[in-house]
Design a protein around this motif. Structure first.
Motif, short mmCIF file in Angstrom:
data_model
loop_
_atom_site.label_atom_id
_atom_site.label_comp_id
_atom_site.label_asym_id
_atom_site.label_seq_id
_atom_site.Cartn_x
_atom_site.Cartn_y
_atom_site.Cartn_z
N GLU A 62 -15.52 1.99 -9.33
CA GLU A 62 -15.56 1.88 -7.88
C GLU A 62 -14.15 2.07 -7.30
O GLU A 62 -13.17 1.81 -7.98
N PRO A 63 -14.06 2.55 -6.05
CA PRO A 63 -12.74 2.80 -5.46
C PRO A 63 -11.79 1.60 -5.55
O PRO A 63 -10.59 1.79 -5.79
N SER A 64 -12.29 0.40 -5.38
CA SER A 64 -11.39 -0.77 -5.45
C SER A 64 -10.79 -0.90 -6.85
O SER A 64 -9.62 -1.32 -6.97
N LEU A 65 -11.52 -0.53 -7.88
CA LEU A 65 -10.98 -0.62 -9.24
C LEU A 65 -9.97 0.48 -9.52
O LEU A 65 -8.93 0.24 -10.13
N SER A 66 -10.26 1.68 -9.05
CA SER A 66 -9.29 2.78 -9.21
C SER A 66 -8.00 2.43 -8.48
O SER A 66 -6.90 2.60 -9.02
N GLU A 67 -8.13 1.94 -7.26
CA GLU A 67 -6.94 1.60 -6.47
C GLU A 67 -6.18 0.44 -7.10
O GLU A 67 -4.95 0.42 -7.07
N LEU A 68 -6.88 -0.51 -7.69
CA LEU A 68 -6.22 -1.61 -8.39
C LEU A 68 -5.35 -1.07 -9.53
O LEU A 68 -4.19 -1.46 -9.67
N ALA A 69 -5.91 -0.18 -10.32
CA ALA A 69 -5.15 0.41 -11.43
C ALA A 69 -3.94 1.19 -10.90
O ALA A 69 -2.83 1.09 -11.46
N ILE A 70 -4.12 1.93 -9.83
CA ILE A 70 -3.02 2.71 -9.26
C ILE A 70 -1.92 1.78 -8.74
O ILE A 70 -0.72 2.05 -8.93
N LEU A 71 -2.30 0.67 -8.12
CA LEU A 71 -1.30 -0.28 -7.65
C LEU A 71 -0.52 -0.90 -8.79
O LEU A 71 0.71 -1.07 -8.69
N VAL A 72 -1.20 -1.24 -9.89
CA VAL A 72 -0.48 -1.78 -11.05
C VAL A 72 0.51 -0.74 -11.58
O VAL A 72 1.65 -1.06 -11.92
N CYS A 73 0.09 0.52 -11.61
CA CYS A 73 0.97 1.60 -12.06
C CYS A 73 2.15 1.78 -11.10
O CYS A 73 3.31 1.88 -11.54
N ALA A 74 1.88 1.80 -9.81
CA ALA A 74 2.95 1.97 -8.82
C ALA A 74 3.96 0.83 -8.92
O ALA A 74 5.17 1.04 -8.82
N ARG A 75 3.46 -0.39 -9.12
CA ARG A 75 4.36 -1.54 -9.26
C ARG A 75 5.17 -1.42 -10.55
O ARG A 75 6.37 -1.70 -10.56
N HIS A 76 4.52 -1.01 -11.64
CA HIS A 76 5.21 -0.86 -12.92
C HIS A 76 6.42 0.06 -12.77
O HIS A 76 7.50 -0.23 -13.29
N TRP A 77 6.23 1.18 -12.08
CA TRP A 77 7.29 2.18 -11.94
C TRP A 77 8.11 1.98 -10.67
O TRP A 77 9.03 2.75 -10.41
N THR A 78 7.80 0.96 -9.87
CA THR A 78 8.43 0.76 -8.56
C THR A 78 8.48 2.09 -7.80
O THR A 78 9.52 2.56 -7.36
N SER A 79 7.30 2.68 -7.68
CA SER A 79 7.15 3.96 -6.99
C SER A 79 6.74 3.68 -5.54
O SER A 79 5.57 3.41 -5.25
N HIS A 80 7.70 3.75 -4.66
CA HIS A 80 7.50 3.36 -3.27
C HIS A 80 6.41 4.17 -2.58
O HIS A 80 5.55 3.59 -1.90
N HIS A 81 6.46 5.47 -2.70
CA HIS A 81 5.47 6.30 -2.00
C HIS A 81 4.08 6.06 -2.57
O HIS A 81 3.10 5.92 -1.81
N GLU A 82 3.96 5.99 -3.89
CA GLU A 82 2.67 5.72 -4.52
C GLU A 82 2.16 4.35 -4.07
O GLU A 82 0.98 4.20 -3.73
N TRP A 83 3.02 3.35 -4.06
CA TRP A 83 2.64 2.01 -3.64
C TRP A 83 2.16 2.01 -2.19
O TRP A 83 1.10 1.46 -1.86
N THR A 84 2.94 2.59 -1.31
CA THR A 84 2.61 2.58 0.12
C THR A 84 1.27 3.23 0.38
O THR A 84 0.42 2.68 1.09
N ALA A 85 1.04 4.40 -0.21
CA ALA A 85 -0.22 5.11 0.00
C ALA A 85 -1.40 4.34 -0.57
O ALA A 85 -2.45 4.21 0.08
#
Length: 185
Positions: A62-85
């Motif tokens: 589900e979209p909430s699970l995909s987005e959860l994984a993406i947020l964990v990844c963005a936080r791991h790499w401190t990727s500002h643009h990925e995190w913000t989007a």
């Protein structure tokens, strides 16, 4: 400021223009930020954005699970643009603001169900260690299924590529600077 800009259309090769047109005609309706760098290799841009489209919009998660994984990844790499989007997309998909804040602060979030906990644990563990221990593998397989677990790993791999691209070429900055990532980085 970004280190690279999308070349003007008149400066692009036919292959580059075709890759950009394909992205604009797709689900996103625009050229995604990492393509600004990837377009230097038109085939990388074409294939990368198609893989992203598949992993973001066409999985069994589900979209909430995909987005959860993406947020964990963005936080791991401190990727500002990925995190913000994806903070914006995650909230729209129903991720609680407290969960987003906990991930930003590198604290374990209170998650609503076994599927979300499996996505979080696999994402956090795989990114931190490069492995998924047997017990975590078994428990996440039980709630996500084989296809869901494979798709989760695909999402994480793809968004690592995105984060590294965005970070290297400082794409989306300064507009997408996420101060909540700097406070705990």
């Amino acid at each position: 400021m970004p280190r690279l800009e999308l070349p003007p259309e008149e400066a692009m090769s036919p292959e580059q223009r075709e890759a950009c047109a394909e992205a604009v005609a797709g689900v996103r309706g625009r050229v995604p930020a990492p393509m600004i760098a990837w377009i230097r290799n038109a085939e990388l841009a074409r294939r990368g954005q198609k893989l992203g489209e598949l992993l973001r919009y066409q999985t069994t998660l589900e979209p909430s699970l995909s987005e959860l994984a993406i947020l964990v990844c963005a936080r791991h790499w401190t990727s500002h643009h990925e995190w913000t989007a994806h903070k914006r997309e995650g909230l729209k998909a129903g991720i609680a603001p407290e969960v987003v804040a906990a991930i930003a602060a590198r604290r374990e979030p209170m998650l609503p169900d076994d599927r979300a906990r499996a996505v979080y644990e696999v994402s956090r563990t795989l990114l931190a260690t490069g492995r998924v221990p047997p017990a975590l593998y078994a428990s996440s397989l039980a709630v996500l299924g084989e296809r869901g677990l494979v798709e989760l790993v695909g999402i994480l791999g793809y968004y690592c590529l995105v984060a590294l691209t965005l970070n290297t070429f400082e794409l989306g900055l300064p507009g997408s600077f996420a101060p909540e990532l700097e406070e705990t980085a």
